[in-house]
Design a protein around this motif. Sequence first.
Motif, PDB file in Angstrom:
ATOM      1  N   HIS A  61       0.857  -1.193   0.000  1.00  0.00           N
ATOM      2  CA  HIS A  61       0.000   0.000   0.000  1.00  0.00           C
ATOM      3  C   HIS A  61       0.890   1.240   0.000  1.00  0.00           C
ATOM      4  N   ASP A  65       5.811   4.588   4.752  1.00  0.00           N
ATOM      5  CA  ASP A  65       6.777   3.634   5.327  1.00  0.00           C
ATOM      6  C   ASP A  65       6.963   2.401   4.439  1.00  0.00           C
ATOM      7  N   HIS A  66       5.987   2.118   3.575  1.00  0.00           N
ATOM      8  CA  HIS A  66       6.075   0.926   2.720  1.00  0.00           C
ATOM      9  C   HIS A  66       6.518   1.245   1.294  1.00  0.00           C
ATOM     10  N   ASP A 211      -0.194  -4.659   7.658  1.00  0.00           N
ATOM     11  CA  ASP A 211      -1.089  -3.515   7.669  1.00  0.00           C
ATOM     12  C   ASP A 211      -2.525  -3.889   7.330  1.00  0.00           C
ATOM     13  N   HIS A 247      -4.433  -2.394  12.341  1.00  0.00           N
ATOM     14  CA  HIS A 247      -3.244  -3.255  12.386  1.00  0.00           C
ATOM     15  C   HIS A 247      -3.540  -4.515  13.186  1.00  0.00           C
ATOM     16  N   HIS A 269       7.448  -5.520  11.175  1.00  0.00           N
ATOM     17  CA  HIS A 269       6.663  -4.284  11.219  1.00  0.00           C
ATOM     18  C   HIS A 269       6.359  -3.904  12.668  1.00  0.00           C
TER      19      HIS A 269
HETATM   20 ZN    ZN Z   1       2.989   0.078   7.886  1.00  0.00          ZN
END
Ligand code: ZN
Length: 303
Positions: A61, A65-66, A211, A247, A269
Amino acid sequence: MIEIVFLGTGSMFPTKKRAHPCIFVRNENVRFLFDCGEGAQRQMRIAGISPTKLDYIFITHWHGDHSLGLGGIIQSLAANRRKRKLVIYGPEGTNERVYHLLKTFAFGLTYKIEVNEIKIKKGVVKRIIDEERFAFEAMQVEHNVPCLSYAFIEKGRRKINIEYTKKFGLVRHPLLGKLQKGETIVYKGKKITPEKGTYLTPDKRVAYVTDTIYFKGLEKIAKGAKLLISEGTFSEELEEKAIEYTHMTAKEAAKLAKKAKVEKLILTHFSQRYPDVSKLKEEAQKIFKNVETANDFDKIEIK
Ligand SMILES: [Zn+2]
Ligand SMILES: [Zn+2]
């Protein structure tokens, strides 16, 4: 053999020890990243992995951060005068986001970027790549933006049933090559079918789930996996926060591993609030025994 290198095992905030999410995977046929957090290419350099050999990048996504490392990799590949296309997969919105990324920076591209946007209903597993020796599947999960989970499948191989073919006196013969390809052969007037003369080794699956909230059916993407790599962002006492931020806790990841009947679970993560993640491992182990917690630069081999 599948080799997996954890390049970033943190979450929204990187820490001294944990970079943003990024996992490198390779086998003899394909090399790719699951997510591409900020600093991904530098993490690759430190791990001794060359970004130039990447075939695919799978973005779960578009939270930064990804995905913030994507531009850096695209830039380096152009500077290396790459000619081969780079293939990117991502959730709904990926076409537009990559388009804007390419417009924003002066990359000086020397190669084509193929973008594949996957739009599927939540909980449905879709085979997105189906090559002779490997495949990839994706599933829409439930985060606060469109988000996918992925699975890599190293396909099983047809092997000669030597015990059986020996009965015909057929040892080290060119005909065995045909049999291995799944063809029926005739040796000294006798028919040997692939059903009897060969067997298939099982597929090996590596699933990457991050996520998302835990929901019924999530286990489908990880079913029977050799390895499930899953977020274990929060400890159980922050379960409400986990739901609020869409999450999973380490415990829920373990629940998922158990339901999917995987061989091994690796948690990643992690929220920056846990400098020590052993508590998360303990919580998970109460439900599913074979759990590890990932650190940046950990390497795993699946045989
Ligand atoms: Zn994340
Ligand atoms: Zn996110």
